[in-house]
Design an enzyme around this catalytic site. Structure first.
Site, PDB file in Angstrom:
ATOM      1  N   ARG A   1      -4.171   5.894   0.689  1.00 52.39           N
ATOM      2  CA  ARG A   1      -5.073   4.859   0.693  1.00 52.39           C
ATOM      3  C   ARG A   1      -4.010   3.458   0.599  1.00 52.39           C
ATOM      4  O   ARG A   1      -3.293   3.457  -0.484  1.00 52.39           O
ATOM      5  CB  ARG A   1      -5.820   4.757  -0.571  1.00 52.39           C
ATOM      6  CG  ARG A   1      -6.597   3.443  -0.675  1.00 52.39           C
ATOM      7  CD  ARG A   1      -7.636   3.546  -1.969  1.00 52.39           C
ATOM      8  NE  ARG A   1      -7.980   2.057  -2.045  1.00 52.39           N
ATOM      9  CZ  ARG A   1      -7.938   1.582  -3.202  1.00 52.39           C
ATOM     10  NH1 ARG A   1      -7.654   1.849  -4.409  1.00 52.39           N
ATOM     11  NH2 ARG A   1      -8.539   0.141  -3.268  1.00 52.39           N
TER      12      ARG A   1
ATOM     13  N   HIS B   1      -7.931  -6.295  -0.673  1.00 51.70           N
ATOM     14  CA  HIS B   1      -7.270  -5.814  -1.789  1.00 51.70           C
ATOM     15  C   HIS B   1      -6.915  -7.128  -2.701  1.00 51.70           C
ATOM     16  O   HIS B   1      -5.690  -7.291  -2.884  1.00 51.70           O
ATOM     17  CB  HIS B   1      -6.239  -4.746  -2.024  1.00 51.70           C
ATOM     18  CG  HIS B   1      -6.198  -4.270  -3.300  1.00 51.70           C
ATOM     19  ND1 HIS B   1      -6.123  -2.857  -3.450  1.00 51.70           N
ATOM     20  CD2 HIS B   1      -5.625  -4.758  -4.530  1.00 51.70           C
ATOM     21  CE1 HIS B   1      -5.906  -2.457  -4.799  1.00 51.70           C
ATOM     22  NE2 HIS B   1      -5.570  -3.541  -5.454  1.00 51.70           N
TER      23      HIS B   1
ATOM     24  N   GLU C   1     -12.008  -3.506  -6.228  1.00 51.55           N
ATOM     25  CA  GLU C   1     -12.534  -4.173  -7.674  1.00 51.55           C
ATOM     26  C   GLU C   1     -13.006  -5.286  -7.737  1.00 51.55           C
ATOM     27  O   GLU C   1     -12.303  -6.309  -8.109  1.00 51.55           O
ATOM     28  CB  GLU C   1     -10.996  -3.796  -8.460  1.00 51.55           C
ATOM     29  CG  GLU C   1     -10.706  -2.528  -8.864  1.00 51.55           C
ATOM     30  CD  GLU C   1      -9.782  -2.497  -9.663  1.00 51.55           C
ATOM     31  OE1 GLU C   1      -8.987  -3.395 -10.108  1.00 51.55           O
ATOM     32  OE2 GLU C   1      -9.291  -1.206 -10.116  1.00 51.55           O
TER      33      GLU C   1
ATOM     34  N   ASN D   1     -12.000   3.754  -9.400  1.00 49.54           N
ATOM     35  CA  ASN D   1     -10.946   3.225  -9.917  1.00 49.54           C
ATOM     36  C   ASN D   1     -11.106   3.552 -11.396  1.00 49.54           C
ATOM     37  O   ASN D   1     -11.866   3.017 -12.008  1.00 49.54           O
ATOM     38  CB  ASN D   1     -10.518   1.720  -9.601  1.00 49.54           C
ATOM     39  CG  ASN D   1      -9.805   1.703  -8.113  1.00 49.54           C
ATOM     40  OD1 ASN D   1      -9.981   2.536  -7.313  1.00 49.54           O
ATOM     41  ND2 ASN D   1      -9.304   0.680  -7.896  1.00 49.54           N
TER      42      ASN D   1
ATOM     43  N   TYR E   1      -8.826   4.209 -15.097  1.00 49.62           N
ATOM     44  CA  TYR E   1      -7.630   4.063 -15.885  1.00 49.62           C
ATOM     45  C   TYR E   1      -7.780   4.476 -17.423  1.00 49.62           C
ATOM     46  O   TYR E   1      -6.860   5.147 -17.899  1.00 49.62           O
ATOM     47  CB  TYR E   1      -6.945   2.921 -15.777  1.00 49.62           C
ATOM     48  CG  TYR E   1      -6.404   2.705 -14.548  1.00 49.62           C
ATOM     49  CD1 TYR E   1      -5.116   2.960 -14.137  1.00 49.62           C
ATOM     50  CD2 TYR E   1      -7.137   1.877 -13.559  1.00 49.62           C
ATOM     51  CE1 TYR E   1      -4.684   2.706 -12.741  1.00 49.62           C
ATOM     52  CE2 TYR E   1      -6.560   1.694 -12.067  1.00 49.62           C
ATOM     53  CZ  TYR E   1      -5.591   1.949 -11.889  1.00 49.62           C
ATOM     54  OH  TYR E   1      -4.936   1.777 -10.516  1.00 49.62           O
TER      55      TYR E   1
ATOM     56  N   GLU F   1      -8.295   5.285  -7.260  1.00 54.58           N
ATOM     57  CA  GLU F   1      -6.896   5.059  -8.207  1.00 54.58           C
ATOM     58  C   GLU F   1      -7.317   5.276  -9.649  1.00 54.58           C
ATOM     59  O   GLU F   1      -8.369   5.451 -10.122  1.00 54.58           O
ATOM     60  CB  GLU F   1      -6.684   3.441  -8.393  1.00 54.58           C
ATOM     61  CG  GLU F   1      -6.481   2.713  -7.422  1.00 54.58           C
ATOM     62  CD  GLU F   1      -6.348   1.166  -7.584  1.00 54.58           C
ATOM     63  OE1 GLU F   1      -6.153   0.797  -8.772  1.00 54.58           O
ATOM     64  OE2 GLU F   1      -6.363   0.426  -6.490  1.00 54.58           O
TER      65      GLU F   1
ATOM     66  N   TRP G   1       0.901  -7.650 -10.030  1.00 54.58           N
ATOM     67  CA  TRP G   1       0.123  -8.931  -9.965  1.00 54.58           C
ATOM     68  C   TRP G   1       0.761  -9.927 -11.285  1.00 54.58           C
ATOM     69  O   TRP G   1       1.938  -9.982 -11.196  1.00 54.58           O
ATOM     70  CB  TRP G   1      -1.313  -8.598 -10.471  1.00 54.58           C
ATOM     71  CG  TRP G   1      -2.012  -7.713  -9.326  1.00 54.58           C
ATOM     72  CD1 TRP G   1      -2.486  -6.294  -9.507  1.00 54.58           C
ATOM     73  CD2 TRP G   1      -2.108  -7.655  -7.958  1.00 54.58           C
ATOM     74  NE1 TRP G   1      -2.639  -5.878  -8.456  1.00 54.58           N
ATOM     75  CE2 TRP G   1      -2.390  -6.769  -7.398  1.00 54.58           C
ATOM     76  CE3 TRP G   1      -1.877  -8.969  -7.026  1.00 54.58           C
ATOM     77  CZ2 TRP G   1      -3.142  -6.737  -5.908  1.00 54.58           C
ATOM     78  CZ3 TRP G   1      -2.329  -8.919  -5.793  1.00 54.58           C
ATOM     79  CH2 TRP G   1      -2.645  -7.547  -5.329  1.00 54.58           C
TER      80      TRP G   1
HETATM   81  C1  PNW Z   1      -6.102  -2.062 -10.618  1.00 54.93           C
HETATM   82  N1  PNW Z   1      -7.576  -4.713 -16.327  1.00 54.93           N
HETATM   83  O1  PNW Z   1      -6.269  -3.302 -11.053  1.00 54.93           O
HETATM   84  C2  PNW Z   1      -5.658  -2.564  -9.182  1.00 54.93           C
HETATM   85  O2  PNW Z   1      -6.612  -2.156  -8.386  1.00 54.93           O
HETATM   86  C3  PNW Z   1      -4.278  -2.304  -8.651  1.00 54.93           C
HETATM   87  O3  PNW Z   1      -4.013  -3.238  -7.561  1.00 54.93           O
HETATM   88  C4  PNW Z   1      -3.338  -2.294  -9.908  1.00 54.93           C
HETATM   89  O4  PNW Z   1      -2.097  -2.146  -9.725  1.00 54.93           O
HETATM   90  C5  PNW Z   1      -3.640  -1.268 -10.987  1.00 54.93           C
HETATM   91  O5  PNW Z   1      -5.037  -1.222 -11.420  1.00 54.93           O
HETATM   92  C6  PNW Z   1      -3.092  -1.346 -12.208  1.00 54.93           C
HETATM   93  O6  PNW Z   1      -3.108  -2.180 -13.114  1.00 54.93           O
HETATM   94  C7  PNW Z   1      -6.281  -3.579 -12.660  1.00 54.93           C
HETATM   95  O7  PNW Z   1      -6.952  -5.848 -16.964  1.00 54.93           O
HETATM   96  C8  PNW Z   1      -5.788  -4.546 -13.084  1.00 54.93           C
HETATM   97  O8  PNW Z   1      -8.444  -4.327 -16.896  1.00 54.93           O
HETATM   98  C9  PNW Z   1      -6.088  -5.172 -14.380  1.00 54.93           C
HETATM   99  C10 PNW Z   1      -7.188  -4.390 -14.995  1.00 54.93           C
HETATM  100  C11 PNW Z   1      -8.084  -3.245 -14.365  1.00 54.93           C
HETATM  101  C12 PNW Z   1      -7.415  -3.088 -13.091  1.00 54.93           C
END
Ligand code: PNW
Length: 477
Positions: free
Chosen positions: A75, A121, A167, A307, A309, A378, A436
């Protein structure tokens, strides 16, 4: 235990601005991130995506790396301004940008790797931001995105897996409420001279949904029959638990947080309107869909791009919500009332691994949206202090190894026992890259990138774990 369907697909993910570098090569125009990075204080280490992993110049090397790790799919995202440097529907198309991505898709396919393309993105053309306010413009932006999407569908027929936006929550809230992401607008005048956190994020979210809907309509009307592929949007969302599970106000707040992040977009797409809890809190600051917009947005996903985490404990707040509140009038905590911790610390304040919560959220999503096909687009983690570790130690990334082991098994359990229709999983990320606002100090890669030595890549322990892990979980055809 083989618990994932035999046609399950797994791979790694990246995004153009985070890995490509080569920002001036072959006619690329600037995106809002190029501009944002130039403002002092916006990026933790003062860096930008100028060189990043230099992936634009190393496609063969990255494909060989993917292949060596057993990745079935990749991706990645397109840099809109490589294809249309100024971005708009009447602006010139840059053939060099099209040729680059076309060859990249061909080379991936030749290596047996399926391309999954994200059209956008976060790296919106800077010219569109200056011309008419970019994502804030309800008529122009969706039309320009529709045009860009059409150019891509026409130019890359070998790709069958399409994602419109990554996102939209992050683009809206971090870009237009908190001001932490490009273009950095916020009501907080210490951070930005422009912006209105009470209205702009809700307008931007709405416009992204409409733009997504327009691109999906073009795909379905003009390309789907011949291309034979699928299209959807990718939504982020952390799982939630009540801080005090015996308090109904915390239980409601935990649900409301899901509605303000996932439901905001998911309900619009699957149910045709925003969640009642958002309307109740935001009133007319939340735009209303016109009948034409609703027709574009409702039913516009062939799959749900997820996505995911981390998870939070959620506690209700008393009193009236602040006008800038975007979360649903609540607090998030790493500990609950009993003092249980959600998971270990990482390099990111917002991220603590908690795999059981992944299964819960897969169930929540499936139930709310009537068991859609889900692609996990992700999932991954940073590691506290990783950037300062010596190479040998850093390559033994046990926390990330364990993260993937736990998360993938939690997903397999949801697939086997909960009726969740999950069909793909992408680890974020193939490479350490430009994280970022955190710059390069926060690393998410399964491969280490040595930025001081010609961006050399080194697979970490986690990188080599995914193939055997999926081999053990995917049913044999
Ligand atoms: C995602 N938060 O972003 C993005 O899709 C990616 O580009 C990024 O590198 C990856 O997660 C890891 O951070 C997020 O602050 C960035 O909650 C920040 C947040 C959530 C998702």
């Amino acid at each position: 235990m083989a618990a994932l369907p035999s046609d399950f697909v797994w791979g790694f993910a990246t995004a153009s601005y985070q890995v490509e570098g080569a920002i001036d090569k072959d006619g690329r125009g600037p995106s809002v991130w190029d501009t944002f990075c130039k403002i002092p204080g916006k990026i933790a280490d003062g860096s930008s995506g100028e060189t990043a992993c230099d992936s634009y110049n190393r496609t063969a090397e990255d494909i060989a790396l993917l292949k060596s790790l057993g990745s079935q799919a990749y991706r990645f995202s397109l840099s809109w301004t490589r294809i249309i440097p100024k971005g708009g529907r009447n602006d010139p198309i840059n053939q060099a940008g099209i040729d680059h991505y076309s060859k990249f898709c061909d080379d991936l396919l030749a290596a047996g790797i399926t391309p999954f393309i994200t059209l956008s993105h976060w790296d919106v053309p800077d010219e569109l931001d200056k011309r008419y306010g970019g994502l804030l413009n309800r008529t122009e932006f969706p039309l320009d995105f529709e045009n860009f999407a059409r150019v891509c569908f026409k130019s890359f027929p070998q790709c069958k897996n399409w994602i419109t936006f990554n996102e939209p929550w992050c683009s809206s809230i971090l870009g237009y409420s908190v001001g932490q992401f490009a273009p950095g607008r916020t009501s907080n005048r210490d951070k930005s001279p422009v912006g209105d956190s009470t209205t702009e994020p809700w307008i931007v979210g709405h416009n992204l949904l409409v733009a997504h809907g327009r691109a999906v309509k073009v795909y379905r009307d003009e390309f789907k029959a011949t291309n034979g592929g699928e299209i959807g949007i990718v939504l982020n969302g952390d799982a939630t638990f009540p801080w005090d599970s015996s308090d109904p106000r915390d239980r409601e707040a935990a649900e409301r947080k899901l509605e303000f992040t996932i439901g905001w977009f998911g309900d619009a797409i699957y149910h045709g309107d925003y969640p009642a809890s958002m309307r109740k809190q935001l009133g007319d600051r939340l735009p209303t869909f016109t009948p034409e917009e609703k027709a574009l947005v409702h039913g516009s996903n062939d799959f749900y791009g997820m996505n995911h985490y981390t998870a939070d404990y959620v506690r209700h707040k008393d009193g009236e919500p602040a006008p800038e509140d975007f979360a649903g009038h609540l607090e998030t905590h790493p500990y609950n009332k009993n003092g249980d911790c959600i998971g270990p610390e990482t390099q990111c304040k917002w991220l603590r691994p908690c795999a059981p919560a992944f299964r819960d959220l897969l169930k929540w999503l499936s139930k709310r949206y009537n068991y859609p096909k889900i692609y996990v687009t992700e999932s991954g983690t940073s590691i506290k202090g990783e950037n300062d570790m010596p190479l040998e130690k850093l390559l033994e990334d046990d926390l990330r190894y364990q993260y993937y082991d736990d998360y993938v098994k939690a997903m397999a359990t949801a697939s086997a026992l909960d009726g969740v229709n999950v069909r793909a999983y992408f680890a974020w990320s193939l490479l350490d890259n430009f994280e970022w606002a955190d710059g390069y100090e926060t690393r998410f890669g399964v491969c280490y990138v040595d930025y001081k030595n010609n961006q050399k890549r080194y697979p970490k322990k986690s990188a080599k774990h995914l193939k055997p892990l999926f081999d053990s979980l995917i049913k044999k055809a």
